[in-house]
Design a protein around this motif. Structure first.
Motif, PDB file in Angstrom:
ATOM      1  N   GLU A   1      25.075 -48.340 -35.895  1.00  0.00           N
ATOM      2  CA  GLU A   1      24.314 -47.281 -36.569  1.00  0.00           C
ATOM      3  C   GLU A   1      22.971 -47.066 -35.893  1.00  0.00           C
ATOM      4  OE1 GLU A   1      22.407 -46.284 -40.984  1.00  0.00           O
ATOM      5  OE2 GLU A   1      23.580 -48.111 -40.682  1.00  0.00           O
ATOM      6  N   GLN A   2      22.315 -48.179 -35.513  1.00  0.00           N
ATOM      7  CA  GLN A   2      20.987 -48.084 -34.906  1.00  0.00           C
ATOM      8  C   GLN A   2      21.041 -47.485 -33.504  1.00  0.00           C
ATOM      9  OE1 GLN A   2      18.803 -51.816 -34.199  1.00  0.00           O
ATOM     10  NE2 GLN A   2      17.024 -50.888 -35.131  1.00  0.00           N
ATOM     11  N   ILE A   3      22.000 -47.953 -32.687  1.00  0.00           N
ATOM     12  CA  ILE A   3      22.039 -47.498 -31.290  1.00  0.00           C
ATOM     13  C   ILE A   3      22.526 -46.055 -31.178  1.00  0.00           C
ATOM     14  CG2 ILE A   3      24.397 -48.185 -30.646  1.00  0.00           C
ATOM     15  CD1 ILE A   3      23.108 -49.334 -28.047  1.00  0.00           C
ATOM     16  N   SER A   4      23.271 -45.569 -32.165  1.00  0.00           N
ATOM     17  CA  SER A   4      23.763 -44.186 -32.116  1.00  0.00           C
ATOM     18  C   SER A   4      22.613 -43.178 -32.105  1.00  0.00           C
ATOM     19  CB  SER A   4      24.682 -43.904 -33.309  1.00  0.00           C
ATOM     20  OG  SER A   4      23.971 -44.010 -34.534  1.00  0.00           O
ATOM     21  N   GLY A   5      21.455 -43.588 -32.610  1.00  0.00           N
ATOM     22  CA  GLY A   5      20.291 -42.700 -32.622  1.00  0.00           C
ATOM     23  C   GLY A   5      19.663 -42.502 -31.258  1.00  0.00           C
ATOM     24  N   TYR A   6      20.125 -43.266 -30.247  1.00  0.00           N
ATOM     25  CA  TYR A   6      19.543 -43.168 -28.906  1.00  0.00           C
ATOM     26  C   TYR A   6      20.514 -42.550 -27.899  1.00  0.00           C
ATOM     27  CZ  TYR A   6      16.070 -46.314 -30.887  1.00  0.00           C
ATOM     28  OH  TYR A   6      15.087 -46.860 -31.678  1.00  0.00           O
ATOM     29  N   ALA A   7      21.501 -41.823 -28.396  1.00  0.00           N
ATOM     30  CA  ALA A   7      22.521 -41.229 -27.518  1.00  0.00           C
ATOM     31  C   ALA A   7      21.926 -40.231 -26.528  1.00  0.00           C
ATOM     32  CB  ALA A   7      23.599 -40.562 -28.360  1.00  0.00           C
ATOM     33  N   GLY A   8      20.883 -39.531 -26.928  1.00  0.00           N
ATOM     34  CA  GLY A   8      20.347 -38.483 -26.066  1.00  0.00           C
ATOM     35  C   GLY A   8      19.134 -38.879 -25.245  1.00  0.00           C
ATOM     36  N   ILE A   9      18.762 -40.158 -25.214  1.00  0.00           N
ATOM     37  CA  ILE A   9      17.536 -40.548 -24.502  1.00  0.00           C
ATOM     38  C   ILE A   9      17.720 -40.424 -22.995  1.00  0.00           C
ATOM     39  CG2 ILE A   9      16.760 -42.099 -26.327  1.00  0.00           C
ATOM     40  CD1 ILE A   9      17.646 -44.443 -24.500  1.00  0.00           C
ATOM     41  N   THR A  10      16.641 -40.065 -22.317  1.00  0.00           N
ATOM     42  CA  THR A  10      16.665 -39.934 -20.854  1.00  0.00           C
ATOM     43  C   THR A  10      15.712 -40.922 -20.186  1.00  0.00           C
ATOM     44  OG1 THR A  10      14.987 -38.192 -21.028  1.00  0.00           O
ATOM     45  CG2 THR A  10      17.298 -37.494 -20.917  1.00  0.00           C
ATOM     46  N   GLU A  11      14.871 -41.568 -20.982  1.00  0.00           N
ATOM     47  CA  GLU A  11      13.977 -42.595 -20.447  1.00  0.00           C
ATOM     48  C   GLU A  11      13.705 -43.655 -21.513  1.00  0.00           C
ATOM     49  OE1 GLU A  11       9.687 -40.402 -21.244  1.00  0.00           O
ATOM     50  OE2 GLU A  11      10.537 -40.374 -19.218  1.00  0.00           O
ATOM     51  N   LEU A  12      13.259 -44.824 -21.066  1.00  0.00           N
ATOM     52  CA  LEU A  12      13.008 -45.944 -21.963  1.00  0.00           C
ATOM     53  C   LEU A  12      11.527 -46.082 -22.269  1.00  0.00           C
ATOM     54  CD1 LEU A  12      15.284 -48.593 -20.190  1.00  0.00           C
ATOM     55  CD2 LEU A  12      15.837 -47.304 -22.254  1.00  0.00           C
ATOM     56  N   ASN A  13      11.235 -46.745 -23.393  1.00  0.00           N
ATOM     57  CA  ASN A  13       9.858 -47.126 -23.709  1.00  0.00           C
ATOM     58  C   ASN A  13       9.863 -48.483 -24.404  1.00  0.00           C
ATOM     59  OD1 ASN A  13      10.309 -46.680 -26.565  1.00  0.00           O
ATOM     60  ND2 ASN A  13       9.997 -44.496 -26.211  1.00  0.00           N
ATOM     61  N   PHE A  14       8.692 -49.024 -24.610  1.00  0.00           N
ATOM     62  CA  PHE A  14       8.547 -50.368 -25.197  1.00  0.00           C
ATOM     63  C   PHE A  14       9.192 -50.455 -26.576  1.00  0.00           C
ATOM     64  CE2 PHE A  14       6.269 -53.637 -27.553  1.00  0.00           C
ATOM     65  CZ  PHE A  14       6.213 -54.680 -26.640  1.00  0.00           C
ATOM     66  N   LYS A  15       9.039 -49.398 -27.364  1.00  0.00           N
ATOM     67  CA  LYS A  15       9.565 -49.384 -28.732  1.00  0.00           C
ATOM     68  C   LYS A  15      11.090 -49.469 -28.743  1.00  0.00           C
ATOM     69  CE  LYS A  15       8.973 -46.870 -33.084  1.00  0.00           C
ATOM     70  NZ  LYS A  15       8.279 -45.728 -33.731  1.00  0.00           N
ATOM     71  N   ILE A  16      11.750 -48.701 -27.904  1.00  0.00           N
ATOM     72  CA  ILE A  16      13.217 -48.705 -27.836  1.00  0.00           C
ATOM     73  C   ILE A  16      13.722 -50.084 -27.424  1.00  0.00           C
ATOM     74  CG2 ILE A  16      15.230 -47.789 -26.611  1.00  0.00           C
ATOM     75  CD1 ILE A  16      13.734 -45.119 -26.381  1.00  0.00           C
ATOM     76  N   ILE A  17      13.095 -50.649 -26.391  1.00  0.00           N
ATOM     77  CA  ILE A  17      13.520 -51.956 -25.882  1.00  0.00           C
ATOM     78  C   ILE A  17      13.431 -53.010 -26.981  1.00  0.00           C
ATOM     79  CG2 ILE A  17      12.970 -53.817 -24.258  1.00  0.00           C
ATOM     80  CD1 ILE A  17      14.264 -51.344 -22.988  1.00  0.00           C
ATOM     81  N   ASN A  18      12.330 -53.041 -27.714  1.00  0.00           N
ATOM     82  CA  ASN A  18      12.133 -54.082 -28.721  1.00  0.00           C
ATOM     83  C   ASN A  18      12.922 -53.856 -30.005  1.00  0.00           C
ATOM     84  OD1 ASN A  18       9.887 -56.250 -28.025  1.00  0.00           O
ATOM     85  ND2 ASN A  18       9.364 -54.341 -26.998  1.00  0.00           N
ATOM     86  N   GLN A  19      13.352 -52.621 -30.229  1.00  0.00           N
ATOM     87  CA  GLN A  19      14.195 -52.361 -31.398  1.00  0.00           C
ATOM     88  C   GLN A  19      15.647 -52.756 -31.149  1.00  0.00           C
ATOM     89  OE1 GLN A  19      13.577 -48.228 -32.407  1.00  0.00           O
ATOM     90  NE2 GLN A  19      12.006 -48.718 -33.920  1.00  0.00           N
ATOM     91  N   LEU A  20      16.084 -52.660 -29.903  1.00  0.00           N
ATOM     92  CA  LEU A  20      17.496 -52.888 -29.591  1.00  0.00           C
ATOM     93  C   LEU A  20      17.800 -54.217 -28.905  1.00  0.00           C
ATOM     94  CD1 LEU A  20      18.546 -49.360 -28.253  1.00  0.00           C
ATOM     95  CD2 LEU A  20      18.953 -50.301 -30.527  1.00  0.00           C
ATOM     96  N   ILE A  21      16.876 -54.690 -28.068  1.00  0.00           N
ATOM     97  CA  ILE A  21      17.192 -55.816 -27.185  1.00  0.00           C
ATOM     98  C   ILE A  21      16.426 -57.086 -27.542  1.00  0.00           C
ATOM     99  CG2 ILE A  21      17.135 -56.591 -24.780  1.00  0.00           C
ATOM    100  CD1 ILE A  21      17.520 -53.649 -23.966  1.00  0.00           C
ATOM    101  N   GLU A  22      17.172 -58.184 -27.566  1.00  0.00           N
ATOM    102  CA  GLU A  22      16.586 -59.505 -27.808  1.00  0.00           C
ATOM    103  C   GLU A  22      16.024 -60.085 -26.511  1.00  0.00           C
ATOM    104  OE1 GLU A  22      15.297 -62.509 -30.160  1.00  0.00           O
ATOM    105  OE2 GLU A  22      16.496 -60.841 -30.925  1.00  0.00           O
ATOM    106  N   LYS A  23      16.829 -60.052 -25.465  1.00  0.00           N
ATOM    107  CA  LYS A  23      16.384 -60.541 -24.150  1.00  0.00           C
ATOM    108  C   LYS A  23      17.299 -60.007 -23.053  1.00  0.00           C
ATOM    109  CE  LYS A  23      18.931 -64.901 -24.721  1.00  0.00           C
ATOM    110  NZ  LYS A  23      18.836 -66.357 -24.788  1.00  0.00           N
TER     111      LYS A  23
END
Length: 406
Positions: A353-375
């Motif tokens: 559910e959470q990752i489906s909200g990032y289907a259209g992203i074209t670049e990354l930022n600190f917020k996206i990385i820390n919301q989705l990725i542990e390491k």
């Protein structure tokens, strides 16, 4: 002695009520108000709660407390003290109205009350004669969970704590010009140390991203005696991580159910038929335990009626005890496995559910990385068939690593 005894009783009574999840302070924390029907219960204040949400949202970007305060000031967000009626009557100075304090912002970001929880004691007094209060570190404070409606989800609150504790926010931009959005997340796969972002200004390239590479911190400090370099280009990390997020986000958007099933199978979770078999086995075990109880009662009755000997009774009862112990252990294991699978499946559904909200992203930022990725684990390059291959393993929050990327 009487005063000391009274003080102890009052503290004990207050603690008992706090342990029941009752809010005992005089005024509600910023973002909440006291329930009109129950003054020991908190309800969300619709006026000030969006400000708390805004503060956490900015903190997720990894910026420092001063930056958060500056953004609130520029947005003309009134600070908490001016929401009190008496302050409106006393002050009209705009500079003071929007002058947020870093200590207060820090207090909001660390307070578990915004995740729907209450702390039992933050700064208790040492003795009844002393007005000095004892400081208890955040990690050691006793917390009662789920006492009221949260403004910030628990998982999101945990993410902000991790940003504040393990990856201290930076103030201002890096002098190198590179925004290290992977700080604290990208690590060496062999020694576990953080990967250091190094900008090589001598490189004749226009984009700072193409001048930047990551290498193992332990290698930078101690050389080959500590670890190997694990060098990887920053652009490679950006492109690989972005592509992987886009891939999973697209899958979640196209067919979320199929994605959840696929991930569950990769993680060896028991699904459909396996679950039914597990339930059947659990029922059989419980039924057999019940049968043993009845057999044991009948066996004891036969002993009292002298239908069997004492020796025979001891032998059969020992056999029943042994079987019952084995069945009890198996029941606990099956129930534990069922609960673990259910929680893991819920985590996978939450991830989808959470990752489906990032289907259209074209670049990354600190917020996206820390919301989705542990390491992110970076391996040392190896040569395979004359080609150098370097593996990157992304551990997503809630579900862990799905695959190793090359």
């Amino acid at each position: 002695m009487y005063a000391k005894d009274t003080s102890r009783k009052i503290k004990s009574a207050l603690r008992a009520r706090k342990m029941q999840g009752k809010y005992m302070a005089t005024t509600a924390p910023f973002g909440y108000q006291k329930d009109e029907k129950d003054h020991n219960h908190l309800v969300i204040d619709e006026v000030t709660a969006p400000i708390v949400e805004l503060i956490f949202s900015i903190a997720e970007e990894g910026v420092g407390l001063h930056t958060i305060c500056n953004r609130l000031r520029k947005a003309k967000v009134i600070k908490p003290s001016f929401y009190k009626k008496e302050m409106f009557e006393r002050y009209t100075d705009e500079e003071k109205m929007y002058d947020w304090d870093t200590a207060y912002v820090s207090k909001i970001l660390h307070d578990p009350v915004y995740a729907g929880n209450l702390t039992v004691a933050e700064r208790p007094t040492k003795t009844m004669r002393s007005k000095k209060r004892q400081y208890i570190p955040y990690a050691e404070r006793e917390v009662i969970y789920g006492t009221h409606e949260p403004i910030i989800e628990q998982s999101r609150w945990n993410t902000v704590q991790k940003i504040l504790e393990s990856r201290p926010p930076v103030i201002g931009e890096s002098s190198s010009g590179y925004d290290n959005i992977f700080r604290g997340v990208i690590k060496c796969a062999d020694c576990g140390s953080a990967m250091l972002a190094k900008v090589e200004q001598k490189r004749k390239r226009n984009n700072v991203l193409d001048k930047t590479f990551y290498c193992c911190t332990k290698y930078r400090k101690f050389g080959k005696e500590g670890c190997s370099s694990h060098t990887i280009e920053a652009r490679t990390v950006h492109e690989v991580v972005l592509a992987d997020i886009q891939k999973h986000a697209g899958q979640a958007l196209a067919d979320r159910k199929a994605m959840v099933t696929e991930i569950a199978e990769r993680l060896n979770l028991q699904l459909s038929a396996d679950k039914e078999q597990q339930k059947k086995e659990l029922r059989q075990c419980k039924q057999r335990v019940s049968e043993i109880e009845n057999l044991y009662a009948k066996l004891y009755e036969d002993l009292t009626r002298e239908l069997i000997t004492e020796k025979r009774f001891q032998m059969l009862s020992a056999r029943f005890d042994s079987e019952q112990e084995e069945l009890t252990a198996k029941i606990k294991e099956l129930e534990k496995s069922a609960i673990a699978d259910k929680e893991q499946l819920s985590s996978i559904e939450h991830f989808a559910e959470q990752i489906s909200g990032y289907a259209g992203i074209t670049e990354l930022n600190f917020k996206i990385i820390n919301q989705l990725i542990e390491k992110i684990l970076v391996s040392e390059p190896v040569e395979v068939d004359g080609q150098k291959i370097q593996r990157l393993t992304i551990h997503y929050k809630f579900i862990g690593a799905l695959e190793t990327l090359e």
